[in-house]
Structures are given as C-alpha cells and as structure tokens.
Design a protein around this motif. Structure first.
Motif, PDB file in Angstrom:
ATOM      1  N   VAL A  76      48.237  16.811  83.180  1.00  0.00           N
ATOM      2  CA  VAL A  76      48.857  18.079  82.812  1.00  0.00           C
ATOM      3  C   VAL A  76      48.104  19.231  83.456  1.00  0.00           C
ATOM      4  N   LYS A  77      46.770  19.165  83.447  1.00  0.00           N
ATOM      5  CA  LYS A  77      45.957  20.222  84.056  1.00  0.00           C
ATOM      6  C   LYS A  77      46.234  20.306  85.557  1.00  0.00           C
ATOM      7  N   LEU A 125      51.468  24.081  89.771  1.00  0.00           N
ATOM      8  CA  LEU A 125      52.526  25.034  89.441  1.00  0.00           C
ATOM      9  C   LEU A 125      52.057  26.468  89.685  1.00  0.00           C
ATOM     10  N   GLU A 126      50.833  26.767  89.324  1.00  0.00           N
ATOM     11  CA  GLU A 126      50.295  28.110  89.535  1.00  0.00           C
ATOM     12  C   GLU A 126      50.204  28.419  91.038  1.00  0.00           C
ATOM     13  N   GLU A 137      45.900  14.536  79.757  1.00  0.00           N
ATOM     14  CA  GLU A 137      45.424  15.913  79.807  1.00  0.00           C
ATOM     15  C   GLU A 137      45.027  16.303  81.227  1.00  0.00           C
ATOM     16  N   GLN A 144      49.603  21.861  86.073  1.00  0.00           N
ATOM     17  CA  GLN A 144      49.566  23.294  85.807  1.00  0.00           C
ATOM     18  C   GLN A 144      48.931  24.048  86.977  1.00  0.00           C
ATOM     19  N   ASP A 145      47.872  23.487  87.549  1.00  0.00           N
ATOM     20  CA  ASP A 145      47.230  24.112  88.710  1.00  0.00           C
ATOM     21  C   ASP A 145      48.193  24.166  89.894  1.00  0.00           C
ATOM     22  N   ARG A 184      53.656  29.061  92.273  1.00  0.00           N
ATOM     23  CA  ARG A 184      54.113  30.357  91.786  1.00  0.00           C
ATOM     24  C   ARG A 184      53.533  31.482  92.661  1.00  0.00           C
TER      25      ARG A 184
END
Length: 166
Positions: free
Chosen positions: A100-101, A107-108, A97, A104-105, A111
C-alpha cells in the motif's frame, strides 16, 4: 449400582435430627448440622475398607490428572498453532502495508507528473492564444505544392480525354 454405591450406605439427608435438648420439629443449629455431617461421613467410611477407599480415590484422581494433562497438552498445541497463524497474519499485514505504501508513493509521483503535464499544456494554450498564427514559408510551400499537383492532374486528365475522344 455403581462401585461407590455398593461401599457407601445410603443416607436420607432430608430428615431432621432431633435437637440436643429433646425438642422435635425444630431445625438443628449450626453446630448440630456440622456434627451430623461429620458423623454421616464417618459412618459411611466405617463400612468400607480404608485401603480400598484410598485406592479408589487414588485411581480416580489419577484419571482426573491424566485428563487435565491431556487437556493442557491440547491447549498448548492450540496455542502454538494460534501463535503461528498470528505470525503469518502479521507478516501478511506487513507485506500488505508495504504494498500500500509503495502504491501510494507511485500514485503521488503520477499525480505530480500529471500536474506538471497539465501546467505545460496550459502554458502552451496561453502561448497559442497570445500569438496569432502567421503562415510561414513551410505553409506557403505546402499550399503551392498542392496547387501544382492539382494542375498537373487536370492536364493528365485532359490529355487522356483527347486521346480517347479524338
């Protein structure tokens, strides 16, 4: 023949006992059935030494208790193993987890960076379309340099041909 069969006489349980009132062929009542059961049990115990029966019962119950104790110990060990596995799985899940977090951070962030670059590119395209390209001093000097270079190369080629051809 087992040890119990030697000590307990065989009784036929399918026979019906005659009723108390002397009628035959009728099923015995509840009280009569209970009384017959107790009498059969007592008669089977009469033929056996009571101390020996207690010893057999005690040894069988000891065996059962030891088996239950072993089963309980095995269940306890299995429970401990299961708890350890669950703890490891929970730890792995937490690590997963967290990973994944973090992804995700990241990736953001990428982006947002891509959006900023796209905006910058769009602004540059608008600026290019808005202003016509005027040749500057650098472009004129570059073209003049190429022209002089071509003329010099042509003069060298002509000089070489004159020397060879005469």
């Amino acid at each position: 023949m087992t040890e119990q069969e030697k000590h307990f006489p065989q009784t036929n349980t399918t026979e019906t006992a005659p009723a108390a009132n002397g009628e035959t062929g009728k099923k015995p009542g509840l009280m009569r059935g209970a009384r017959d059961f107790i009498e059969n049990t007592w008669s089977s115990l009469k033929g056996m030494d009571l101390n020996q029966a207690v010893e057999e019962f005690t040894s069988e119950m000891t065996l059962v208790a030891e088996g239950l104790s072993e089963d309980q110990n095995a269940l306890r060990r299995d429970g401990e193993k299961l708890a350890a596995r669950m703890e490891k799985l929970a730890e792995r899940q937490k690590i997963g987890e967290d990973s994944v977090k973090a992804l995700q951070d990241q990736l953001e962030q990428e982006r947002r960076r891509g959006d900023a670059l796209q905006k910058r590119l769009d602004d540059m395209e608008k600026a290019l379309k808005a202003k016509p390209v005027k040749p500057g001093l650098t472009a004129i000097l570059r073209q003049a340099t190429w022209g002089v270079g071509i003329i010099c190369a042509a003069w060298v080629i002509v000089a070489i041909l004159k020397l060879i051809g005469g």
